[in-house]
Scaffold this motif. Structure first.
Motif, PDB file in Angstrom:
ATOM      1  N   TRP A 199       2.238   1.653  -3.445  1.00  0.00           N
ATOM      2  CA  TRP A 199       1.169   2.051  -4.370  1.00  0.00           C
ATOM      3  C   TRP A 199       0.988   3.571  -4.339  1.00  0.00           C
ATOM      4  O   TRP A 199       0.883   4.214  -5.392  1.00  0.00           O
ATOM      5  CB  TRP A 199      -0.128   1.347  -3.982  1.00  0.00           C
ATOM      6  CG  TRP A 199      -1.292   1.665  -4.880  1.00  0.00           C
ATOM      7  CD1 TRP A 199      -2.215   2.659  -4.730  1.00  0.00           C
ATOM      8  CD2 TRP A 199      -1.629   0.988  -6.097  1.00  0.00           C
ATOM      9  NE1 TRP A 199      -3.110   2.659  -5.753  1.00  0.00           N
ATOM     10  CE2 TRP A 199      -2.777   1.640  -6.616  1.00  0.00           C
ATOM     11  CE3 TRP A 199      -1.091  -0.086  -6.791  1.00  0.00           C
ATOM     12  CZ2 TRP A 199      -3.401   1.224  -7.798  1.00  0.00           C
ATOM     13  CZ3 TRP A 199      -1.697  -0.504  -7.962  1.00  0.00           C
ATOM     14  CH2 TRP A 199      -2.834   0.150  -8.458  1.00  0.00           C
ATOM     15  N   HIS A 200       0.977   4.129  -3.140  1.00  0.00           N
ATOM     16  CA  HIS A 200       0.793   5.577  -3.015  1.00  0.00           C
ATOM     17  C   HIS A 200       2.060   6.356  -3.365  1.00  0.00           C
ATOM     18  O   HIS A 200       1.999   7.572  -3.543  1.00  0.00           O
ATOM     19  CB  HIS A 200       0.328   5.921  -1.602  1.00  0.00           C
ATOM     20  CG  HIS A 200      -1.104   5.554  -1.358  1.00  0.00           C
ATOM     21  ND1 HIS A 200      -2.165   6.251  -1.894  1.00  0.00           N
ATOM     22  CD2 HIS A 200      -1.656   4.533  -0.641  1.00  0.00           C
ATOM     23  CE1 HIS A 200      -3.305   5.691  -1.520  1.00  0.00           C
ATOM     24  NE2 HIS A 200      -3.019   4.649  -0.746  1.00  0.00           N
ATOM     25  N   GLU A 238       0.828  -1.216   0.000  1.00  0.00           N
ATOM     26  CA  GLU A 238       0.000   0.000   0.000  1.00  0.00           C
ATOM     27  C   GLU A 238       0.857   1.258   0.000  1.00  0.00           C
ATOM     28  O   GLU A 238       0.549   2.240  -0.685  1.00  0.00           O
ATOM     29  CB  GLU A 238      -0.950  -0.008   1.196  1.00  0.00           C
ATOM     30  CG  GLU A 238      -1.880   1.198   1.219  1.00  0.00           C
ATOM     31  CD  GLU A 238      -3.048   1.048   2.161  1.00  0.00           C
ATOM     32  OE1 GLU A 238      -3.734   2.068   2.398  1.00  0.00           O
ATOM     33  OE2 GLU A 238      -3.302  -0.068   2.649  1.00  0.00           O
ATOM     34  N   GLN A 279       4.804   3.326  -7.105  1.00  0.00           N
ATOM     35  CA  GLN A 279       5.485   2.078  -7.498  1.00  0.00           C
ATOM     36  C   GLN A 279       4.443   0.956  -7.565  1.00  0.00           C
ATOM     37  O   GLN A 279       4.464   0.003  -6.789  1.00  0.00           O
ATOM     38  CB  GLN A 279       6.600   1.753  -6.505  1.00  0.00           C
ATOM     39  CG  GLN A 279       7.646   2.855  -6.372  1.00  0.00           C
ATOM     40  CD  GLN A 279       8.685   2.558  -5.309  1.00  0.00           C
ATOM     41  OE1 GLN A 279       9.124   1.413  -5.148  1.00  0.00           O
ATOM     42  NE2 GLN A 279       9.093   3.588  -4.574  1.00  0.00           N
ATOM     43  N   LYS A 280       3.542   1.069  -8.517  1.00  0.00           N
ATOM     44  CA  LYS A 280       2.373   0.198  -8.533  1.00  0.00           C
ATOM     45  C   LYS A 280       2.691  -1.238  -8.923  1.00  0.00           C
ATOM     46  O   LYS A 280       2.090  -2.180  -8.395  1.00  0.00           O
ATOM     47  CB  LYS A 280       1.315   0.797  -9.467  1.00  0.00           C
ATOM     48  CG  LYS A 280       0.830   2.163  -8.968  1.00  0.00           C
ATOM     49  CD  LYS A 280      -0.336   2.696  -9.755  1.00  0.00           C
ATOM     50  CE  LYS A 280      -0.830   4.018  -9.125  1.00  0.00           C
ATOM     51  NZ  LYS A 280      -2.001   4.577  -9.837  1.00  0.00           N
ATOM     52  N   ALA A 297       4.029  -2.896  -5.908  1.00  0.00           N
ATOM     53  CA  ALA A 297       2.962  -3.119  -4.944  1.00  0.00           C
ATOM     54  C   ALA A 297       2.152  -4.353  -5.311  1.00  0.00           C
ATOM     55  O   ALA A 297       1.868  -5.213  -4.460  1.00  0.00           O
ATOM     56  CB  ALA A 297       2.057  -1.892  -4.883  1.00  0.00           C
ATOM     57  N   GLN A 298       1.791  -4.483  -6.580  1.00  0.00           N
ATOM     58  CA  GLN A 298       0.996  -5.640  -7.005  1.00  0.00           C
ATOM     59  C   GLN A 298       1.772  -6.950  -6.846  1.00  0.00           C
ATOM     60  O   GLN A 298       1.196  -7.987  -6.508  1.00  0.00           O
ATOM     61  CB  GLN A 298       0.556  -5.444  -8.450  1.00  0.00           C
ATOM     62  CG  GLN A 298      -0.497  -4.344  -8.607  1.00  0.00           C
ATOM     63  CD  GLN A 298      -0.878  -4.116 -10.053  1.00  0.00           C
ATOM     64  OE1 GLN A 298      -0.029  -4.217 -10.951  1.00  0.00           O
ATOM     65  NE2 GLN A 298      -2.141  -3.780 -10.304  1.00  0.00           N
ATOM     66  N   LEU A 344      -9.354  -2.186  -6.002  1.00  0.00           N
ATOM     67  CA  LEU A 344      -8.423  -2.895  -6.877  1.00  0.00           C
ATOM     68  C   LEU A 344      -8.722  -4.381  -6.863  1.00  0.00           C
ATOM     69  O   LEU A 344      -9.376  -4.897  -5.958  1.00  0.00           O
ATOM     70  CB  LEU A 344      -6.980  -2.677  -6.407  1.00  0.00           C
ATOM     71  CG  LEU A 344      -6.442  -1.242  -6.434  1.00  0.00           C
ATOM     72  CD1 LEU A 344      -5.092  -1.187  -5.730  1.00  0.00           C
ATOM     73  CD2 LEU A 344      -6.310  -0.757  -7.875  1.00  0.00           C
TER      74      LEU A 344
END
Length: 598
Positions: A562-563, A559, A566-567, A570-571, A596
């Motif tokens: 993600w913010h 999380e 660095q998506k 994160a996934q 998501l």
């Protein structure tokens, strides 16, 4: 550096005066007189004169009826509870006959009666009558040192070193002298004596090793370092010298380099390699430490301490399969060694834990059933864990029935039974029933912080936040060093995004108490995230995840990343968390909150 490893002393060369390896010091264990011989039965009185070593030169004393009567009378009186009259009688007979065996027996009586003055008097006579007796000399030296009559002991030490037939025998005598002196009351005087008697032997590495160990024991670190360096300079391939230098050197990085260099020239030095492995563990360099233990295992694949160390290292590195392999072999080796007195209980519990983590409840139960009932504490814990595993498989009645049959040895264990019942219900999704069980337990055992802690967590889970907070504060009041309670309360505030400064303070206290705990690092990362400090949050969470790849930590780190934009990273973390724990509630809530899907 303290307690980094055990100094290995002479590798079994000493027999009666063997140096006992210890975790807390370099010096050998203090010498003490052999245990006094119990008074013989009357039928054995005639055999009393035969106890002396064959090497002693014994006088030709006729065992006359009168002498036999006096010996028998003394022994019977001693057996009846008197010591003084039998002692005086035996000592008088020894003086009359000049037979050292009677003086020895008088000494034994005084020792058994705990009469030091009479003991030393009889030992002096024994030694006078048998000057060649090593046993008499051992007793005499021990009592002379314990009574701080170091002058008498010094003359004996000087003569022993001078008369040693070979350099190796002289080195052995040096360690024996040090062993005797560790029991001296006046440590400074004993240290000065040791320096005097070893002064003529400055060219011997053993002399400097002994001086280094003695100096380290009395806290003279600089002198210990100097002497150990001198020992290694005199004999660069001496494993004992390098171990001594490693023990007295407080700089762990220097110790690591020193041992590494020594092993490069002496790859077969097992004790030095084991010492290096332990230093690396002390420095939390688990990967390099494991390599050293693996090298040790190649030479001795069934060495139990190495197998255990590798199992622990693998767990630290989050390599459960390797840990299970090492611990399983540990159990196999132990099973094939019926004379080994080690208890496998702890390893069986670890194997059960590892099997449970991979959801192999059958294997976990199998390990737990092997825990010896004679090991009552471990067996009690194994029974609780068995009940929990049975409950996890859906058989709640079977789990409760097993717990009903558990009879705790200690009243305090009753609270552990309550904890187990609550956990079984919680794992089964019966939160309200678990709360009720733990609430009743908290009333019955209000002074048990573990029970209160679990009750607080269940109060939070059922939405009773005020109960949770007041209970955790009660735990903190009872156990101010309970870092789990500080962390749980701080994390609860951070998770609800309320009173964040207080949450930060609580978690900071917990982290100072347990700076290496990855779950407290996770809490710190999470409260920093709630405060908007994303770089600090990322740093704490990455450190926590490096120590423990737990799904909860992965979700939190994901999380934050993600913010931070660095998506993809994160996934990746979330997918890893899902593969480890597909039913993880934190992951589900996070994805739902962020709208998501993976």
């Amino acid at each position: 550096m303290k307690n980094a490893f055990v100094i290995v002393t002479l590798s079994g060369l000493l027999s009666a005066c063997a140096l006992a390896p210890r975790q807390d010091a370099v010096a050998p264990a203090p010498a003490s007189p052999p245990a006094p011989v119990a008074a013989p039965e009357p039928a054995d009185i005639a055999a009393v004169p035969e106890v002396a070593p064959a090497a002693e030169k014994l006088p030709a004393v006729a065992l006359t009826p009168e002498l036999m009567y006096r010996i028998l009378k003394a022994e019977l009186e001693f057996k009846g509870g008197a010591w003084q009259a039998p002692y005086v009688s035996l000592l008088g007979m020894a003086q009359q006959t000049r037979d050292p065996r009677l003086a020895r027996r008088a000494a034994e009586l005084a020792l058994t009666a705990k009469q030091p003055a009479e003991s030393i008097a009889a030992i002096r006579l024994w030694r006078e009558l048998a000057p060649e007796s090593e046993e008499a000399a051992q007793y005499y030296l021990s009592f002379a040192i314990l009574s701080d009559q170091l002058g008498e002991a010094e003359a004996i030490f000087v003569r022993r070193l001078k008369e040693a037939p070979t350099p190796s025998a002289r080195g052995l005598a040096m360690f024996q002298i040090q062993q005797f002196l560790t029991s001296a009351k006046d440590k400074a005087a004993a240290g000065a004596l040791l320096e005097r008697v070893l002064a003529p032997y400055g060219a011997m590495s053993e002399a400097h090793i002994v001086l280094a160990q003695a100096a380290y024991t009395r806290g003279a670190t600089a002198l210990a370092l100097k002497e150990a360096q001198a020992a290694l300079a005199l004999q660069p391939d001496s494993e004992m010298a390098v171990l001594t230098l490693s023990q007295v050197n407080p700089d762990q990085s220097e110790v690591t380099a020193l041992l590494g260099k020594f092993l490069a020239s002496n790859p077969g030095a097992r004790e030095a390699r084991a010492a290096l492995a332990r230093v690396l563990v002390e420095r939390k360099q688990y990967g390099p430490a494991r390599l050293q233990f693996e090298t040790l295992l190649k030479d001795q694949p069934d060495h139990l301490p190495t197998l255990y160390a590798l199992g622990i290292m693998s767990m630290q590195l989050d390599e459960s399969a390797a840990a299970e392999r090492y611990f399983t072999h540990f159990i196999e080796v132990l099973a094939a060694s019926p004379d080994d007195e080690r208890d496998p209980g702890k390893v069986l519990m670890i194997l059960a834990q590892l099997a449970e983590e991979r959801n192999d409840y059958k294997a976990a139960l199998g390990w737990l059933e092997k825990v010896d009932p004679e090991q009552s504490k471990l067996h009690f814990g194994a029974q609780l864990k068995r009940a929990q595993l049975i409950g996890k498989q859906g058989d709640l009645d079977g789990a409760q029935k097993l717990l009903d049959g558990v009879v705790p040895d200690q009243p305090s264990d009753q609270a552990q039974l309550v904890l187990a019942r609550g956990q079984i219900l919680r794992d089964a999704g019966k939160a309200q029933a678990a709360y009720t069980v733990l609430e009743d337990g908290a009333r019955r055992y209000p002074a048990n912080p573990d029970l209160l802690y679990d009750f607080a967590l269940m109060a939070e889970k059922t939405g009773r936040l005020e109960v949770m907070e007041s209970t955790l504060r009660a735990v903190i009041a009872q156990a101010p060093d309970n870092h789990h309670a500080y962390n749980a309360l701080g994390y609860s505030l951070a998770e609800r995004n309320v009173r964040l400064p207080e949450a930060l303070e609580l978690i900071d206290k917990a982290l100072k108490m347990a700076p290496g705990d990855p779950f407290i690092m996770d809490s710190m990362g999470w409260v920093q995230y709630r405060l908007g400090n994303l770089p600090q949050a990322e740093a704490h969470l990455r450190r926590a995840y490096a120590l423990r790849s737990d799904p909860e930590i992965a979700v939190h780190l994901g999380e934050v990343l993600w913010h931070m934009g660095q998506k993809a990273d994160a996934q990746k973390l979330w997918r890893a968390a899902r593969s480890k724990d597909p039913k993880n509630d934190t992951l589900k809530d996070t994805l739902a909150r962020l709208h998501l899907s993976l």
